[in-house]
Design an enzyme around this catalytic site. Structure first.
Site, PDB file in Angstrom:
ATOM      1  N   LYS A  45     -39.232 -13.062   5.224  1.00 21.06           N
ATOM      2  CA  LYS A  45     -38.385 -13.334   4.050  1.00 21.06           C
ATOM      3  C   LYS A  45     -37.356 -12.359   3.810  1.00 21.06           C
ATOM      4  O   LYS A  45     -36.148 -12.767   3.156  1.00 21.06           O
ATOM      5  CB  LYS A  45     -39.089 -13.608   2.747  1.00 21.06           C
ATOM      6  CG  LYS A  45     -40.124 -14.848   2.697  1.00 21.06           C
ATOM      7  CD  LYS A  45     -40.880 -14.930   1.444  1.00 21.06           C
ATOM      8  CE  LYS A  45     -42.104 -15.829   1.708  1.00 21.06           C
ATOM      9  NZ  LYS A  45     -42.778 -15.673   0.393  1.00 21.06           N
ATOM     10  N   GLY A  46     -37.580 -11.247   4.292  1.00 24.93           N
ATOM     11  CA  GLY A  46     -36.944 -10.055   3.710  1.00 24.93           C
ATOM     12  C   GLY A  46     -35.650  -9.987   4.138  1.00 24.93           C
ATOM     13  O   GLY A  46     -34.784  -9.323   3.144  1.00 24.93           O
ATOM     14  N   GLU A 101     -32.823  -8.121  10.905  1.00 28.81           N
ATOM     15  CA  GLU A 101     -33.994  -7.472  10.018  1.00 28.81           C
ATOM     16  C   GLU A 101     -33.608  -6.871   8.865  1.00 28.81           C
ATOM     17  O   GLU A 101     -32.868  -6.162   8.956  1.00 28.81           O
ATOM     18  CB  GLU A 101     -34.864  -6.619  10.954  1.00 28.81           C
ATOM     19  CG  GLU A 101     -36.034  -7.344  11.617  1.00 28.81           C
ATOM     20  CD  GLU A 101     -37.208  -7.693  10.741  1.00 28.81           C
ATOM     21  OE1 GLU A 101     -36.993  -7.847   9.511  1.00 28.81           O
ATOM     22  OE2 GLU A 101     -38.517  -7.591  11.148  1.00 28.81           O
ATOM     23  N   ASP A 102     -34.639  -6.742   7.950  1.00 29.89           N
ATOM     24  CA  ASP A 102     -34.492  -6.036   6.598  1.00 29.89           C
ATOM     25  C   ASP A 102     -34.828  -4.440   7.146  1.00 29.89           C
ATOM     26  O   ASP A 102     -34.027  -3.727   6.613  1.00 29.89           O
ATOM     27  CB  ASP A 102     -35.215  -6.736   5.491  1.00 29.89           C
ATOM     28  CG  ASP A 102     -36.842  -6.586   5.776  1.00 29.89           C
ATOM     29  OD1 ASP A 102     -37.174  -6.430   7.334  1.00 29.89           O
ATOM     30  OD2 ASP A 102     -37.684  -7.057   5.110  1.00 29.89           O
ATOM     31  N   ASP A 105     -40.062  -0.476  10.722  1.00 29.17           N
ATOM     32  CA  ASP A 105     -41.132   0.660  10.260  1.00 29.17           C
ATOM     33  C   ASP A 105     -41.787   1.127  11.242  1.00 29.17           C
ATOM     34  O   ASP A 105     -41.407   1.870  12.219  1.00 29.17           O
ATOM     35  CB  ASP A 105     -42.093  -0.142   9.259  1.00 29.17           C
ATOM     36  CG  ASP A 105     -43.024   0.909   8.377  1.00 29.17           C
ATOM     37  OD1 ASP A 105     -42.729   2.136   8.327  1.00 29.17           O
ATOM     38  OD2 ASP A 105     -43.942   0.386   8.034  1.00 29.17           O
ATOM     39  N   LYS A 133     -36.856   3.082   9.274  1.00 29.72           N
ATOM     40  CA  LYS A 133     -37.700   4.244   9.139  1.00 29.72           C
ATOM     41  C   LYS A 133     -38.124   5.043  10.185  1.00 29.72           C
ATOM     42  O   LYS A 133     -39.301   4.533  10.924  1.00 29.72           O
ATOM     43  CB  LYS A 133     -38.820   3.842   8.299  1.00 29.72           C
ATOM     44  CG  LYS A 133     -38.918   3.304   6.765  1.00 29.72           C
ATOM     45  CD  LYS A 133     -40.103   3.254   5.996  1.00 29.72           C
ATOM     46  CE  LYS A 133     -40.303   2.047   5.256  1.00 29.72           C
ATOM     47  NZ  LYS A 133     -41.453   2.037   4.822  1.00 29.72           N
ATOM     48  N   PHE A 154     -41.548   3.854   0.483  1.00 25.98           N
ATOM     49  CA  PHE A 154     -41.659   2.275   0.316  1.00 25.98           C
ATOM     50  C   PHE A 154     -40.433   1.617  -0.472  1.00 25.98           C
ATOM     51  O   PHE A 154     -40.185   2.181  -1.542  1.00 25.98           O
ATOM     52  CB  PHE A 154     -42.967   1.752  -0.214  1.00 25.98           C
ATOM     53  CG  PHE A 154     -43.647   0.363   0.197  1.00 25.98           C
ATOM     54  CD1 PHE A 154     -43.786  -0.010   1.366  1.00 25.98           C
ATOM     55  CD2 PHE A 154     -43.035  -0.869  -0.601  1.00 25.98           C
ATOM     56  CE1 PHE A 154     -43.963  -1.311   1.890  1.00 25.98           C
ATOM     57  CE2 PHE A 154     -43.106  -2.335  -0.298  1.00 25.98           C
ATOM     58  CZ  PHE A 154     -43.672  -2.449   0.771  1.00 25.98           C
ATOM     59  N   ASP A 161     -39.644  -6.942  -0.584  1.00 22.36           N
ATOM     60  CA  ASP A 161     -40.496  -7.009  -1.672  1.00 22.36           C
ATOM     61  C   ASP A 161     -41.740  -5.958  -1.684  1.00 22.36           C
ATOM     62  O   ASP A 161     -42.041  -5.204  -0.589  1.00 22.36           O
ATOM     63  CB  ASP A 161     -41.372  -8.214  -1.509  1.00 22.36           C
ATOM     64  CG  ASP A 161     -42.334  -8.413  -0.219  1.00 22.36           C
ATOM     65  OD1 ASP A 161     -41.976  -7.860   0.778  1.00 22.36           O
ATOM     66  OD2 ASP A 161     -43.493  -8.684  -0.330  1.00 22.36           O
ATOM     67  N   ARG A 167     -37.500  -8.803  -4.658  1.00 26.77           N
ATOM     68  CA  ARG A 167     -36.657  -9.199  -3.795  1.00 26.77           C
ATOM     69  C   ARG A 167     -35.171  -9.483  -4.312  1.00 26.77           C
ATOM     70  O   ARG A 167     -34.250  -9.183  -3.518  1.00 26.77           O
ATOM     71  CB  ARG A 167     -37.084 -10.255  -2.835  1.00 26.77           C
ATOM     72  CG  ARG A 167     -38.391 -10.440  -2.073  1.00 26.77           C
ATOM     73  CD  ARG A 167     -38.258 -11.696  -1.278  1.00 26.77           C
ATOM     74  NE  ARG A 167     -39.642 -11.811  -0.496  1.00 26.77           N
ATOM     75  CZ  ARG A 167     -40.323 -11.075   0.404  1.00 26.77           C
ATOM     76  NH1 ARG A 167     -39.184 -10.327   1.026  1.00 26.77           N
ATOM     77  NH2 ARG A 167     -41.378 -11.287   0.722  1.00 26.77           N
TER      78      ARG A 167
HETATM   79  P1  IMP Z   1     -43.196  -3.052  11.610  1.00 27.89           P
HETATM   80  O1  IMP Z   1     -43.600  -3.972  12.213  1.00 27.89           O
HETATM   81  O2  IMP Z   1     -44.092  -2.059  11.013  1.00 27.89           O
HETATM   82  O3  IMP Z   1     -41.913  -2.318  12.005  1.00 27.89           O
HETATM   83  O4  IMP Z   1     -42.824  -3.682   9.959  1.00 27.89           O
HETATM   84  C1  IMP Z   1     -41.497  -4.444   9.637  1.00 27.89           C
HETATM   85  C2  IMP Z   1     -41.934  -5.260   8.513  1.00 27.89           C
HETATM   86  O5  IMP Z   1     -42.839  -4.584   7.434  1.00 27.89           O
HETATM   87  C3  IMP Z   1     -40.578  -5.269   7.802  1.00 27.89           C
HETATM   88  O6  IMP Z   1     -39.856  -6.418   8.325  1.00 27.89           O
HETATM   89  C4  IMP Z   1     -41.099  -5.645   6.257  1.00 27.89           C
HETATM   90  O7  IMP Z   1     -41.271  -6.853   5.977  1.00 27.89           O
HETATM   91  C5  IMP Z   1     -42.251  -4.841   6.270  1.00 27.89           C
HETATM   92  N1  IMP Z   1     -41.955  -3.286   5.581  1.00 27.89           N
HETATM   93  C6  IMP Z   1     -41.857  -2.209   6.191  1.00 27.89           C
HETATM   94  N2  IMP Z   1     -41.658  -1.199   5.381  1.00 27.89           N
HETATM   95  C7  IMP Z   1     -41.316  -1.616   4.242  1.00 27.89           C
HETATM   96  C8  IMP Z   1     -41.047  -1.245   3.040  1.00 27.89           C
HETATM   97  O8  IMP Z   1     -40.714  -0.003   2.849  1.00 27.89           O
HETATM   98  N3  IMP Z   1     -40.408  -2.280   2.054  1.00 27.89           N
HETATM   99  C9  IMP Z   1     -40.852  -3.556   1.995  1.00 27.89           C
HETATM  100  N4  IMP Z   1     -41.184  -4.166   3.327  1.00 27.89           N
HETATM  101  C10 IMP Z   1     -41.461  -3.352   4.508  1.00 27.89           C
HETATM  102 MG    MG Z   2     -39.453  -8.231   7.392  1.00 30.62          MG
END
Ligand code: IMP
Ligand code: MG
Length: 177
Positions: A45-46, A101-102, A105, A133, A154, A161, A167
């Site tokens: 949803k992000g 993408e939002d 990480d 990040k 975070f 969220d 959100r």
């Molecule tokens: P990744 O697979 O670790 O890169 O995770 C990415 C997903 O984790 C993002 O699309 C977000 O939905 C969630 N996420 C990672 N960091 C944050 C944050 O700081 N705030 C909110 N959602 C996050």
């Molecule tokens: Mg996301």
């Protein structure tokens, strides 16, 4: 911060900062995809607010679709195992995909998404992420278009969220622990 109780937060990017950066990203993408058959794939949803703002400042013709993925285990820490809970419905063969993408990480979600979408034989797959990040990366992947790069922390607001809350906040906040 408005609506966030019992947490220490501070504004990281104001709605004005975000609007300015989104417009810049839209300009770059529009120049690059002029005359091409581009499909923006928003990751739910992000990314719903970011996608909505981005496409409204993109003057070139384009399509929009959505995907939703879930990671097994904790919602805030990527476990590394991902499944598709809603797939793209638009035909993608021969088209130019921009994943919207939002936040990136660990990068695990994005690696999965790129591999998944490449199976549909698109002409290209690129990534536009509002937030990156970089320091937290566990797998090697870079977005092609990035709004803001930040260190650990975070983030909530503007689509992002914490346990499905916050959100709808217009600014981006960091939760301080
Ligand atoms: P990744 O697979 O670790 O890169 O995770 C990415 C997903 O984790 C993002 O699309 C977000 O939905 C969630 N996420 C990672 N960091 C944050 C944050 O700081 N705030 C909110 N959602 C996050
Ligand atoms: Mg996301």
């Amino acid at each position: 911060m408005c609506g966030v109780k019992n947490m220490t937060t501070r504004i990281l990017y104001s709605k004005e900062d975000i609007a300015r950066r989104v417009e810049e990203l839209a300009g770059t993408i529009s120049r690059e995809y002029e005359g091409r058959d581009v499909v923006f794939v928003g990751i739910l949803k992000g990314a719903f607010i970011f996608l909505a703002d981005l496409v409204r400042t993109i003057p070139i013709p384009h399509s929009i679709d959505f995907m939703r993925v879930a990671s097994y285990g904790s919602e805030t820490i990527s476990s590394g195992k991902i499944r598709v809970t809603k797939d793209v419905e638009t035909p993608l063969e021969g088209r130019d995909i921009v994943i919207v993408e939002d936040i990136i990480d660990t990068g695990i979600t994005l690696v999965f998404l790129k591999e998944h979408l490449k199976k549909r034989n698109p002409n290209s797959v690129k990534v536009c992420a509002l937030l990156d990040k970089k320091e937290r990366r566990e797998v090697e992947i870079e977005a092609d278009y990035v709004g803001f790069t930040l260190d650990e922390g975070f983030i909530v607001g503007y689509g992002l969220d914490f346990n499905e809350r916050y959100r709808s906040l217009p600014d981006i906040y960091v939760i301080e622990t």
